[in-house]
Design a protein around this motif. Structure first.
Motif, PDB file in Angstrom:
ATOM      1  N   LEU A 137       0.834  -1.193   0.000  1.00 42.56           N
ATOM      2  CA  LEU A 137       0.000   0.000   0.000  1.00 42.56           C
ATOM      3  C   LEU A 137       0.874   1.251   0.000  1.00 42.56           C
ATOM      4  CD1 LEU A 137      -2.676  -1.141   2.619  1.00 42.56           C
ATOM      5  CD2 LEU A 137      -2.929  -1.083   0.120  1.00 42.56           C
ATOM      6  N   GLU A 138       0.289   2.376  -0.364  1.00 45.15           N
ATOM      7  CA  GLU A 138       1.053   3.613  -0.510  1.00 45.15           C
ATOM      8  C   GLU A 138       1.116   4.378   0.804  1.00 45.15           C
ATOM      9  OE1 GLU A 138       1.008   7.790  -3.077  1.00 45.15           O
ATOM     10  OE2 GLU A 138      -0.392   6.172  -3.567  1.00 45.15           O
ATOM     11  N   PRO A 139       2.304   4.650   1.315  1.00 41.20           N
ATOM     12  CA  PRO A 139       2.425   5.448   2.545  1.00 41.20           C
ATOM     13  C   PRO A 139       1.752   6.813   2.396  1.00 41.20           C
ATOM     14  CG  PRO A 139       4.515   4.403   2.008  1.00 41.20           C
ATOM     15  CD  PRO A 139       3.613   4.177   0.821  1.00 41.20           C
ATOM     16  N   GLY A 140       1.079   7.232   3.466  1.00 39.10           N
ATOM     17  CA  GLY A 140       0.416   8.527   3.466  1.00 39.10           C
ATOM     18  C   GLY A 140      -0.956   8.547   2.847  1.00 39.10           C
ATOM     19  N   SER A 141      -1.446   7.398   2.392  1.00 37.15           N
ATOM     20  CA  SER A 141      -2.737   7.360   1.702  1.00 37.15           C
ATOM     21  C   SER A 141      -3.877   7.024   2.655  1.00 37.15           C
ATOM     22  CB  SER A 141      -2.694   6.324   0.580  1.00 37.15           C
ATOM     23  OG  SER A 141      -2.494   5.016   1.105  1.00 37.15           O
ATOM     24  N   TRP A 142      -5.089   7.334   2.205  1.00 32.96           N
ATOM     25  CA  TRP A 142      -6.296   6.874   2.883  1.00 32.96           C
ATOM     26  C   TRP A 142      -6.519   5.409   2.518  1.00 32.96           C
ATOM     27  CZ3 TRP A 142      -8.238  10.556   6.080  1.00 32.96           C
ATOM     28  CH2 TRP A 142      -8.032  11.902   5.764  1.00 32.96           C
ATOM     29  N   PHE A 143      -7.222   4.690   3.371  1.00 32.42           N
ATOM     30  CA  PHE A 143      -7.528   3.286   3.090  1.00 32.42           C
ATOM     31  C   PHE A 143      -8.875   3.159   2.385  1.00 32.42           C
ATOM     32  CE2 PHE A 143      -4.602   2.834   6.675  1.00 32.42           C
ATOM     33  CZ  PHE A 143      -3.838   1.722   6.308  1.00 32.42           C
ATOM     34  N   ASP A 144      -8.964   2.176   1.520  1.00 26.75           N
ATOM     35  CA  ASP A 144     -10.234   1.788   0.906  1.00 26.75           C
ATOM     36  C   ASP A 144     -10.709   0.530   1.618  1.00 26.75           C
ATOM     37  OD1 ASP A 144     -12.398   1.654  -0.832  1.00 26.75           O
ATOM     38  OD2 ASP A 144     -11.298   0.473  -2.323  1.00 26.75           O
ATOM     39  N   VAL A 145     -11.924   0.568   2.189  1.00 27.47           N
ATOM     40  CA  VAL A 145     -12.413  -0.548   2.995  1.00 27.47           C
ATOM     41  C   VAL A 145     -13.814  -0.960   2.557  1.00 27.47           C
ATOM     42  CG1 VAL A 145     -11.045   0.128   5.007  1.00 27.47           C
ATOM     43  CG2 VAL A 145     -13.387   1.001   4.757  1.00 27.47           C
ATOM     44  N   ASP A 146     -14.194  -2.185   2.933  1.00 26.64           N
ATOM     45  CA  ASP A 146     -15.575  -2.605   2.725  1.00 26.64           C
ATOM     46  C   ASP A 146     -16.398  -2.227   3.955  1.00 26.64           C
ATOM     47  OD1 ASP A 146     -15.165  -4.527   4.738  1.00 26.64           O
ATOM     48  OD2 ASP A 146     -14.860  -6.179   3.330  1.00 26.64           O
ATOM     49  N   ASP A 147     -17.654  -2.644   3.996  1.00 31.02           N
ATOM     50  CA  ASP A 147     -18.525  -2.215   5.093  1.00 31.02           C
ATOM     51  C   ASP A 147     -18.244  -2.929   6.408  1.00 31.02           C
ATOM     52  OD1 ASP A 147     -19.791  -0.241   3.735  1.00 31.02           O
ATOM     53  OD2 ASP A 147     -21.606  -1.394   3.265  1.00 31.02           O
ATOM     54  N   SER A 148     -17.343  -3.906   6.402  1.00 32.88           N
ATOM     55  CA  SER A 148     -16.893  -4.486   7.670  1.00 32.88           C
ATOM     56  C   SER A 148     -15.577  -3.854   8.109  1.00 32.88           C
ATOM     57  CB  SER A 148     -16.735  -6.009   7.563  1.00 32.88           C
ATOM     58  OG  SER A 148     -15.648  -6.340   6.721  1.00 32.88           O
ATOM     59  N   LEU A 149     -15.153  -2.829   7.377  1.00 34.18           N
ATOM     60  CA  LEU A 149     -13.932  -2.056   7.630  1.00 34.18           C
ATOM     61  C   LEU A 149     -12.657  -2.830   7.319  1.00 34.18           C
ATOM     62  CD1 LEU A 149     -14.939   0.673   8.409  1.00 34.18           C
ATOM     63  CD2 LEU A 149     -16.276  -0.975   9.749  1.00 34.18           C
ATOM     64  N   ARG A 150     -12.778  -3.898   6.553  1.00 38.33           N
ATOM     65  CA  ARG A 150     -11.609  -4.641   6.113  1.00 38.33           C
ATOM     66  C   ARG A 150     -11.057  -4.001   4.851  1.00 38.33           C
ATOM     67  NH1 ARG A 150     -11.814 -11.135   5.449  1.00 38.33           N
ATOM     68  NH2 ARG A 150     -13.315 -10.547   3.827  1.00 38.33           N
ATOM     69  N   VAL A 151      -9.740  -3.833   4.799  1.00 35.40           N
ATOM     70  CA  VAL A 151      -9.090  -3.177   3.664  1.00 35.40           C
ATOM     71  C   VAL A 151      -9.290  -4.004   2.398  1.00 35.40           C
ATOM     72  CG1 VAL A 151      -6.862  -2.424   2.719  1.00 35.40           C
ATOM     73  CG2 VAL A 151      -7.410  -2.027   5.141  1.00 35.40           C
ATOM     74  N   THR A 152      -9.639  -3.322   1.329  1.00 36.31           N
ATOM     75  CA  THR A 152      -9.882  -3.984   0.058  1.00 36.31           C
ATOM     76  C   THR A 152      -8.678  -4.819  -0.369  1.00 36.31           C
ATOM     77  OG1 THR A 152     -11.332  -2.171  -0.636  1.00 36.31           O
ATOM     78  CG2 THR A 152     -10.482  -3.603  -2.369  1.00 36.31           C
ATOM     79  N   GLY A 153      -8.929  -6.072  -0.693  1.00 39.77           N
ATOM     80  CA  GLY A 153      -7.871  -6.963  -1.155  1.00 39.77           C
ATOM     81  C   GLY A 153      -7.138  -7.696  -0.056  1.00 39.77           C
ATOM     82  N   SER A 154      -7.509  -7.461   1.214  1.00 38.23           N
ATOM     83  CA  SER A 154      -6.828  -8.123   2.324  1.00 38.23           C
ATOM     84  C   SER A 154      -7.809  -9.000   3.089  1.00 38.23           C
ATOM     85  CB  SER A 154      -6.231  -7.084   3.277  1.00 38.23           C
ATOM     86  OG  SER A 154      -5.669  -7.712   4.417  1.00 38.23           O
TER      87      SER A 154
END
Length: 482
Positions: A293-310
């Motif tokens: 992931l890119e340092p300093g970025s916002w996270f993209d999450v699903d509705d369970s707050l799990r990071v997309t792709g993880s």
């Protein structure tokens, strides 16, 4: 000089949380209640930004301001409250509210629920691993069996302006923790922080100048809100300048008065300058590069707050940029904690019918917020413009709050405004906005109506008590029916 010691210790927990603010605390509370082991990593004070430099100290500063303002509108009382606020007493109460910037109580609570606290800077070091560098240089490696939750929040953004670095500008932290009242305060920004701090420091005795790039205050709310708040601040002596941009800041030697230079050559002299111009995620140095992931970025999450792709990384609260509000972050934390526990037990966080209790659906269209300005402002859901952009067929129903009997009893000369945005196809509320003295306590009723999608036909039977400000609901429904 103390010699830096590097000692490596390795530990394993079911869940590791980066960030010990209210969001991180709620995550570990939920997973511990489900029987999982947990550790929390914090580089500053347990309790986080909200407890020490944001929500709590700001509201402690604002409470006497709003109480005095309300009292001045009550017959038989106003004459008793026309003296100045006792700034030292206000500061003393603020300091008590924040525990004098000590977190002993939070440490005791976490210990009582069996959560290990690691003091220091935490960084991801590959999947499910967190490295912590302690205050003496000691190194701990934490492995998470099920999940790592990033709850590191945000920090104030300072623009790249000539002279700013050496001018010792205030951010929200200095504005909520200062123990001295500046004679002149320049506030750059017209959002929530700028408005609340202008309100507080003006009442404490500062001469306030607000410098706003846009066309008005509180631009994310309905336009009438900023108009009411600006009119009140101006009436009390604030100088509000809209459509202006700062080009430089000058403070010779870092001491003495500060000069805020505006584009076009004009300038403002002040003793302190507060920049309330936005926030950025505290993710630039937490090892995001080690997990792709890119340092300093916002996270993209699903509705369970799990990071997309993880399948193991969660990002909860401000860092996912869904709703930068403490109460929404704590709501997300409860969802994330439940989802982590469910997945640890059966590998999934939902049943066949859908996400159920493990989905942060309130972050999409039902986010409530109260601005503790004078007058107060509050809203939940969509504004009229937002609803129209989303493609809804809507109608805005507006009401002068002076039509509510309780308003005249609350304050002589009461001024306020209410709006509800109605989805005409379903006849449910998409959003509600209030501005006026004492309206903060109206927002949760509006939140229930919006979240539950209560039909307007049913709201007729939710009878408000007379004579209270809540009677605004009856008047809004009457206006809708015409």
């Amino acid at each position: 000089m103390t010699r830096t010691v590097e000692v490596e210790h390795e530990y394993a927990y079911d869940v590791v949380v980066l960030g010990g603010g209210p969001v991180g605390e709620n995550v570990v509370d939920r997973v511990r209640a489900a029987g999982l082991t947990a550790a929390i990593v914090e580089s500053e004070l347990l309790g986080g930004e909200c407890s020490y430099w944001a929500c709590m100290p700001s509201k402690a500063l604002l409470r006497p301001v709003l109480a005095r303002s309300d009292a001045r509108k009550v017959a038989g009382l106003r004459e008793s409250v026309y003296g100045p606020l006792d700034a030292l007493e206000v500061f003393a109460h603020r300091d008590e509210v924040v525990g004098h910037w000590k977190d002993d109580g939070q440490v005791d609570w976490l210990d009582s629920i069996g959560v290990r606290v690691f003091r220091g800077h935490g960084r991801l070091h590959g999947p499910r691993r967190v490295e912590v560098t302690g205050p003496e240089g000691e190194r701990h490696v934490l492995t998470a069996r099920h999940a790592v939750a990033v709850c590191t929040g945000t920090r104030a953004v300072l623009p790249d302006l000539p002279g700013l670095a050496g001018a010792r500008p205030w951010t929200s932290r200095e504005a909520t923790s200062s123990g001295e009242v500046p004679r002149r305060l320049a506030v750059v920004g017209g959002g929530v922080v700028g408005v609340e701090m202008a309100t507080a420091w003006q009442a404490l005795g500062a001469r306030v100048t607000m410098l706003v790039r846009g066309g008005g205050l509180l631009p994310r709310m309905e336009p009438f809100v900023g108009e009411h708040v600006a009119e009140a601040l101006t009436a009390r002596g604030a100088d509000i300048r809209t459509g202006v941009s700062v080009s430089a800041v000058v403070r010779d030697g870092g001491t003495g008065p500060v000069t805020v230079v505006l584009e076009g050559g004009d300038h403002v002299e002040a003793d302190e300058v507060l920049f309330a111009t936005g926030r950025s995620p505290r993710t630039e140095d937490i090892g995001l590069d080690t997990v792709g992931l890119e340092p300093g970025s916002w996270f993209d999450v699903d509705d369970s707050l799990r990071v997309t792709g993880s399948d193991w990384l969660y990002a909860v609260g401000d860092v996912n940029h869904r709703a930068l509000l403490t109460h929404q972050g704590k709501y997300q934390a409860r969802i994330a904690g439940a989802a982590i526990a469910a997945r640890a037990q059966d590998g999934k966080a939902f049943d066949g019918a859908g996400w159920g209790p493990h989905a942060a659906t309130a972050d999409h269209a039902a986010v409530p917020q109260v601005v503790f300005s004078d007058p107060e402002a509050g809203a939940v859901g969509l504004s009229l413009a937002e609803a129209e952009r989303a493609g809804f067929r809507v109608r805005a129903v507006d009401l002068d709050m002076r039509q509510v009997a309780g308003a005249g009893l609350y304050a002589q000369g009461y001024r306020g405004h209410a709006r509800m945005v109605v989805d005409l196809d379903r006849e449910v509320l998409l959003g509600v906005t209030f501005v006026g003295p004492g309206i903060g306590e109206l927002v949760h009723a509006a939140t229930v109506a919006v979240v539950a999608e209560v039909p307007i036909a049913r709201l007729w039977h939710a009878v408000p008590s007379y004579p209270t400000l809540s009677e605004v609901w009856l008047r809004l429904l009457e206006a809708y029916r015409g």
